[in-house]
Write a protein that holds these residues in place. Structure first.
Motif, mmCIF file in Angstrom:
data_model
loop_
_atom_site.group_PDB
_atom_site.id
_atom_site.type_symbol
_atom_site.label_atom_id
_atom_site.label_comp_id
_atom_site.label_asym_id
_atom_site.label_seq_id
_atom_site.Cartn_x
_atom_site.Cartn_y
_atom_site.Cartn_z
ATOM 1 N N LEU A 155 0.827 -1.213 0.000
ATOM 2 C CA LEU A 155 0.000 0.000 0.000
ATOM 3 C C LEU A 155 0.860 1.261 0.000
ATOM 4 O O LEU A 155 0.533 2.244 -0.680
ATOM 5 N N GLU A 156 1.958 1.243 0.768
ATOM 6 C CA GLU A 156 2.819 2.432 0.870
ATOM 7 C C GLU A 156 3.455 2.782 -0.471
ATOM 8 O O GLU A 156 3.666 3.949 -0.786
ATOM 9 N N THR A 157 3.752 1.769 -1.261
ATOM 10 C CA THR A 157 4.390 2.011 -2.560
ATOM 11 C C THR A 157 3.399 2.019 -3.719
ATOM 12 O O THR A 157 3.710 2.556 -4.781
ATOM 13 N N GLY A 158 2.213 1.444 -3.502
ATOM 14 C CA GLY A 158 1.307 1.219 -4.620
ATOM 15 C C GLY A 158 0.204 2.227 -4.833
ATOM 16 O O GLY A 158 -0.428 2.231 -5.888
ATOM 17 N N PHE A 159 -0.048 3.100 -3.850
ATOM 18 C CA PHE A 159 -1.168 4.029 -3.965
ATOM 19 C C PHE A 159 -0.749 5.427 -3.523
ATOM 20 O O PHE A 159 -0.197 5.597 -2.429
ATOM 21 N N VAL A 160 -1.035 6.414 -4.346
ATOM 22 C CA VAL A 160 -0.620 7.788 -4.050
ATOM 23 C C VAL A 160 -1.348 8.366 -2.836
ATOM 24 O O VAL A 160 -0.955 9.406 -2.317
ATOM 25 N N LEU A 161 -2.391 7.699 -2.374
ATOM 26 C CA LEU A 161 -3.144 8.184 -1.222
ATOM 27 C C LEU A 161 -2.598 7.667 0.111
ATOM 28 O O LEU A 161 -3.069 8.066 1.172
ATOM 29 N N THR A 162 -1.587 6.783 0.074
ATOM 30 C CA THR A 162 -1.091 6.187 1.317
ATOM 31 C C THR A 162 0.411 6.371 1.540
ATOM 32 O O THR A 162 1.092 5.443 2.000
ATOM 33 N N PRO A 163 0.962 7.552 1.261
ATOM 34 C CA PRO A 163 2.406 7.745 1.490
ATOM 35 C C PRO A 163 2.759 7.887 2.969
ATOM 36 O O PRO A 163 3.932 7.878 3.329
ATOM 37 N N PHE A 164 1.725 8.026 3.828
ATOM 38 C CA PHE A 164 1.950 8.214 5.263
ATOM 39 C C PHE A 164 2.270 6.901 5.972
ATOM 40 O O PHE A 164 2.717 6.906 7.133
ATOM 41 N N LEU A 165 2.058 5.765 5.322
ATOM 42 C CA LEU A 165 2.341 4.481 5.950
ATOM 43 C C LEU A 165 3.847 4.312 6.157
ATOM 44 O O LEU A 165 4.647 4.837 5.389
ATOM 45 N N PRO A 166 4.258 3.572 7.200
ATOM 46 C CA PRO A 166 5.696 3.406 7.466
ATOM 47 C C PRO A 166 6.392 2.594 6.385
ATOM 48 O O PRO A 166 5.834 1.615 5.882
ATOM 49 N N ASN B 15 1.152 1.185 -9.167
ATOM 50 C CA ASN B 15 1.215 2.645 -9.198
ATOM 51 C C ASN B 15 1.550 3.154 -10.601
ATOM 52 O O ASN B 15 0.977 4.141 -11.081
ATOM 53 N N TYR B 16 2.480 2.467 -11.260
ATOM 54 C CA TYR B 16 2.874 2.837 -12.626
ATOM 55 C C TYR B 16 1.677 2.745 -13.579
ATOM 56 O O TYR B 16 1.407 3.672 -14.352
ATOM 57 N N PHE B 17 0.954 1.632 -13.516
ATOM 58 C CA PHE B 17 -0.172 1.441 -14.435
ATOM 59 C C PHE B 17 -1.328 2.377 -14.116
ATOM 60 O O PHE B 17 -2.075 2.766 -15.021
#
Length: 209
Positions: free
Chosen positions: A36-47, A84-86
């Motif tokens: 999730l941290e790497t795959g979605f632009v809405l979840t960059p807050f995850l550790p 995220n790329y796609f």
């Protein structure tokens, strides 16, 4: 109910509770968080960095297998960036064509940037929070070749996971680090934000000059 900041700062305590309660399901939870941290632009807050380090300390104690962690977390990081790329590749053109804020000129600049600097950007972005989450999306927007993206996604993903995972594995059992793990986590979080802050200050200075 703990908030996200408390969880990040006291990752070791929460991870220990999860492991004691769910055992090997912990591997799946770590996989999901990194994905999730790497795959979605809405979840960059995850550790990210801090989680890898703490997980490495658990592996050093024998609670988790470090090589299984390397495989599972690397796979999560690579798959996350791929999704995220796609997403960027599919939605990018639509965003730029319909939005008042994103001009076609910006899209062309993005494409040009990733033609010139895409390789190193995909690798280096892995080590910078928030940027790590947005870089693959922007690569998709910029229509970077997927074969090229995948190669550097794999290199960057494995390098990032290995660096922080084995740092925790080899240094986490040093007494001064083990006894002050919360402080170490906080230092990792703060240190990881230094590069983007310096880059922001540099860009502001360049605009003024």
């Amino acid at each position: 109910m703990p908030n996200i900041i408390d969880i990040i700062i006291h990752l070791d305590k929460y991870l220990d509770l999860i492991f004691q309660s769910y055992g090997n399901v912990t591997y799946l939870l770590i996989f999901i968080i990194i994905f999730l941290e790497t795959g979605f632009v809405l979840t960059p807050f995850l550790p990210g960095d801090s989680l890898l380090f703490v997980v490495g300390t658990f592996a050093a104690k024998g609670s988790l297998n470090v090589f299984l962690l390397l495989i599972f977390i690397s796979l999560a990081a690579i798959l996350g960036d791929t999704v995220n790329y796609f997403a960027g590749n599919y939605f990018g053109e639509k965003v730029f064509s319909k939005s008042r804020f994103f001009k076609q000129e910006y899209l062309e600049r993005t494409k040009e940037f990733y033609k010139k600097h895409g390789r190193k950007t995909i690798i280096l972005a892995r080590f910078i929070p928030i940027i790590r989450t947005f870089a693959p999306f922007v690569a998709g927007v910029g229509k970077m070749s997927y074969k090229e993206f995948l190669a550097f996604n794999i290199i960057g993903g494995i390098s990032w996971v290995a660096l922080f995972l084995f740092a925790g594995f080899f240094f986490g059992e040093i007494p001064i680090i083990r006894e002050n793990l919360t402080l170490v986590i906080l230092l990792i979080v703060v240190a990881s934000f230094i590069p983007p802050i310096l880059e922001f200050i540099k860009s502001r200075n360049n605009q003024k000059s």
